[in-house]
Motif scaffolding. Structure first.
Motif, short mmCIF file in Angstrom:
data_model
loop_
_atom_site.label_atom_id
_atom_site.label_comp_id
_atom_site.label_asym_id
_atom_site.label_seq_id
_atom_site.Cartn_x
_atom_site.Cartn_y
_atom_site.Cartn_z
N GLN A 259 37.01 158.07 30.85
CA GLN A 259 36.55 156.70 30.91
C GLN A 259 36.15 156.20 29.54
N TYR B 139 38.13 151.07 37.69
CA TYR B 139 36.88 151.19 38.45
C TYR B 139 37.26 151.57 39.87
N ILE C 72 30.04 144.38 40.23
CA ILE C 72 30.69 144.52 38.93
C ILE C 72 30.86 143.12 38.37
N SER D 80 39.25 145.38 32.66
CA SER D 80 39.99 146.57 33.04
C SER D 80 41.46 146.35 32.77
#
Length: 353
Positions: free
Chosen positions: A5, A145, A156, A161
């Protein structure tokens, strides 16, 4: 193989958000366990790691409690906001793992290590226990995610992303590849499912869906998000109590451009989104549609960089086309997507709570 990540700069987080993560990571942290704790430790935002770790003299960090905890111990987190200013890892590369809390110690059968919110200092009613704010996830081998099998509400917001589902740094397919996988329980119905929220976030060029409900049993909220070039941009695939596929999602003020806009949308609550309004979309509606530079350095205060990419142009038809959902905005009505035309106009959207 667990994907690497890319984590955001360290920012303050609430005690309840920490506990939401710890409960999923530490064996035996459920209320069903009845083993007697050997020692009780305390952590508080105003504590000190050089203190004794008692209720009267608590430690300041989970890491300090983790170093002392033994099987059967209990660690109580006092309510408040914990500011993390250092992490484990040296950020030696763009794919380095950096974390502020490392749980590398386990209890034993019947004697788990417990991390609890201090009695009477849990999450206030109606507030999400877990919040990801100002995060970036890119080029992970699986999803950006992933909230699969999550039993407490997650929000969130203001997060990005992109390019997930590929071998990092390549376009070689790897895992699932959703930008935001918002819930689900392995394609099975679970009556304990809760609603999650994704708002003011961006997903682009992911291998699969940008925003994906992943067979979630209840309708999640998707508000003021921008999706660009995903496959598709928004996928609201849910599941019924009988195990049948269903459309699940509440969507307002979202923007989908380039790529397939939506799938599994018919039974969802969808209004005031770019595909509902028939807003004409082209590159000219944006200051930039570049997919480069999203990993630029953060601002001095830790906020994500202000970029022109996928931000509406000054005369864009995306401006003032949304509907009031109870969140701050400027102009006659909310704009579509994650950004307003200027950083100043976007400030209400970036309000920290």
């Amino acid at each position: 193989m667990r994907p690497i990540q890319r984590w955001r700069a360290l920012r303050p987080v609430t005690a309840s958000a920490i506990l939401g993560l710890l409960a999923a990571a530490v064996p035996g942290t459920t209320a069903a366990s009845s083993a007697t704790a050997a020692t009780v430790h305390y952590v508080a935002p105003n504590g000190s790691d050089s203190a004794a770790g008692t209720q009267a003299a608590p430690w300041a960090s989970i890491a300090r409690a983790q170093s002392a905890a033994r099987p059967g111990d209990t660690v109580y987190l006092r309510g408040g906001t914990y500011a993390y200013t250092r992490a484990n890892g040296d950020r030696s590369s763009r794919t380095a793992r950096v974390d502020a809390i490392t749980l590398n110690k386990s209890g034993t059968s019947g004697n788990p290590i417990r991390y609890w919110a201090h009695p009477g200092e849990g999450t206030p009613a109606g507030r999400a226990a877990n919040v990801f704010r100002g995060c970036r996830a890119w080029w992970n081998a699986d999803d950006g995610y992933d909230l699969i099998s999550t039993y407490s509400p997650v929000t969130i917001e203001h997060s990005w992303s992109w390019r997930n589902g590929y071998v990092p740094g390549t376009t070689t397919p790897s895992g699932n590849g959703a930008g935001f996988k918002v819930g689900g329980f392995g394609a099975e119905y679970d009556p304990r499912a809760v609603k999650h929220t994704v708002r003011f976030s961006v997903a682009f060029l992911n291998k699969a869906a940008g925003f994906y409900s992943n067979h979630h049993p209840v309708a999640n909220d998707y508000v003021n998000n921008t999706a660009y070039g995903n496959r598709p941009n928004f996928n609201m695939l849910g599941i019924t109590s009988g195990g049948a596929a269903a459309d699940r999602g509440t969507l307002r003020n979202n923007l989908a451009y380039n790529g397939t806009p939506t799938s599994n949308m018919t039974g969802s609550s969808s209004a005031y989104n770019s595909w509902d309004l028939g807003v004409p979309l082209s590159d000219a509606q944006f200051q930039s549609v570049s997919t480069s530079g999203w990993d630029a350095p953060r601002q001095a205060g830790g906020d994500l960089p202000v970029l022109p990419h996928l931000r509406p142009a000054a005369n864009s038809s995306l401006i003032d086309k949304g509907t009031d959902v109870g969140l701050p905005y400027t102009g006659r009505a909310p704009d579509l997507g994650a950004f307003s035309p200027t950083a100043q106009a976007a400030a209400p959207h970036d309000r920290r709570t």
